[in-house]
Design a protein around this motif. Structure first.
Motif, PDB file in Angstrom:
ATOM      1  N   THR A  89      29.279 -16.701 -29.238  1.00 37.78           N
ATOM      2  CA  THR A  89      29.475 -15.683 -28.211  1.00 37.78           C
ATOM      3  C   THR A  89      28.858 -16.156 -26.901  1.00 37.78           C
ATOM      4  O   THR A  89      27.758 -16.698 -26.889  1.00 37.78           O
ATOM      5  CB  THR A  89      28.819 -14.351 -28.637  1.00 37.78           C
ATOM      6  OG1 THR A  89      29.393 -13.932 -29.877  1.00 37.78           O
ATOM      7  CG2 THR A  89      29.037 -13.267 -27.604  1.00 37.78           C
TER       8      THR A  89
ATOM      9  N   ASN B 207      27.875 -14.505 -23.229  1.00 34.02           N
ATOM     10  CA  ASN B 207      27.677 -13.214 -22.574  1.00 34.02           C
ATOM     11  C   ASN B 207      27.682 -13.330 -21.066  1.00 34.02           C
ATOM     12  O   ASN B 207      27.009 -14.191 -20.498  1.00 34.02           O
ATOM     13  CB  ASN B 207      26.338 -12.609 -23.013  1.00 34.02           C
ATOM     14  CG  ASN B 207      26.388 -12.128 -24.440  1.00 34.02           C
ATOM     15  OD1 ASN B 207      27.140 -11.214 -24.747  1.00 34.02           O
ATOM     16  ND2 ASN B 207      25.606 -12.753 -25.298  1.00 34.02           N
TER      17      ASN B 207
ATOM     18  N   TYR C 244      31.908 -10.151 -22.600  1.00 33.88           N
ATOM     19  CA  TYR C 244      31.513 -11.318 -23.368  1.00 33.88           C
ATOM     20  C   TYR C 244      32.771 -11.902 -23.989  1.00 33.88           C
ATOM     21  O   TYR C 244      33.802 -11.225 -24.104  1.00 33.88           O
ATOM     22  CB  TYR C 244      30.453 -10.987 -24.430  1.00 33.88           C
ATOM     23  CG  TYR C 244      30.880 -10.049 -25.533  1.00 33.88           C
ATOM     24  CD1 TYR C 244      31.422 -10.536 -26.727  1.00 33.88           C
ATOM     25  CD2 TYR C 244      30.731  -8.673 -25.395  1.00 33.88           C
ATOM     26  CE1 TYR C 244      31.805  -9.672 -27.743  1.00 33.88           C
ATOM     27  CE2 TYR C 244      31.104  -7.805 -26.407  1.00 33.88           C
ATOM     28  CZ  TYR C 244      31.644  -8.310 -27.575  1.00 33.88           C
ATOM     29  OH  TYR C 244      32.025  -7.452 -28.578  1.00 33.88           O
TER      30      TYR C 244
ATOM     31  N   LYS D 236      31.438  -5.329 -22.642  1.00 31.60           N
ATOM     32  CA  LYS D 236      30.102  -5.192 -23.222  1.00 31.60           C
ATOM     33  C   LYS D 236      29.797  -3.745 -23.611  1.00 31.60           C
ATOM     34  O   LYS D 236      29.225  -3.486 -24.654  1.00 31.60           O
ATOM     35  CB  LYS D 236      29.038  -5.678 -22.237  1.00 31.60           C
ATOM     36  CG  LYS D 236      28.769  -7.151 -22.307  1.00 31.60           C
ATOM     37  CD  LYS D 236      27.637  -7.484 -21.372  1.00 31.60           C
ATOM     38  CE  LYS D 236      26.819  -8.612 -21.941  1.00 31.60           C
ATOM     39  NZ  LYS D 236      25.713  -8.976 -21.044  1.00 31.60           N
TER      40      LYS D 236
END
Length: 182
Positions: A2, A4, A9, A73
């Motif tokens: 992942t 961010n 993200y 997010k």
């Protein structure tokens, strides 16, 4: 894996994302058809999306294509996808960038953010040296996104890709690893 950003993200799309990806595709069908190759009706089915994601996972394992979902997010909602493909290794170390965003979320800076996150992956993790993107000259929004992300305009590829049955010119943009301020 992942990455961010401030508002979104990105992470690899997996089998668990099939229904959300299908819903995104169906919801934006008319929007995406304006800038994508012509699709068979089966493309808009659950079965097709399951097989497509399985193929993406296999291509990722083979270092040929990396497809990420773009997620808000605040809600974890899938709002788009972004990928690098046509990966060439050896002395070239090059790939092509592709992306699509739910039209409801256009103009909010999410795609610029997603591109910057993907470039971090492309240059730091995948160790590529060059990322290219092609955009139809009339797709002003996409051109602005690439320019905001730091891509340089390199030229025009005449009749590069067939979109909805018509061969379309594409403006070619590129970002080099050394251009990226990581």
């Amino acid at each position: 894996m992942t990455y961010n950003g401030e508002n979104i993200y990105i992470r690899f799309i997996g089998k668990d994302d099939t229904e959300d990806l299908l819903a995104l595709t169906q919801r934006n069908r008319t929007h995406f058809e304006q800038v994508s190759p012509k699709r068979d009706e089966s493309y808009y089915s659950q079965d097709f999306h399951e097989k497509m994601i399985e193929g993406w996972i296999k291509q990722r394992e083979e270092d040929k294509r990396y497809v990420f979902g773009i997620f808000l997010k605040e809600s974890d909602q899938l709002i788009g996808d972004i990928s690098i493909f046509d990966i060439k290794r050896g002395p070239v170390q090059n790939c092509t960038l592709g992306y699509g965003l739910d039209q409801e979320h256009n103009g909010k800076g999410y795609m610029t953010e997603a591109i910057q996150l993907l470039l971090t992956f492309a240059f730091e993790e995948a160790k590529l040296q060059r990322v290219e993107a092609g955009v139809m000259p009339r797709n002003i929004g996409s051109i602005r996104v690439l320019e905001k992300a730091g891509f340089q305009r390199e030229g025009l590829a005449r009749k590069l890709l067939e979109i909805n049955g018509t061969r379309e010119d594409h403006v070619i943009f590129a970002m080099l690893a050394e251009d990226m301020k990581i």
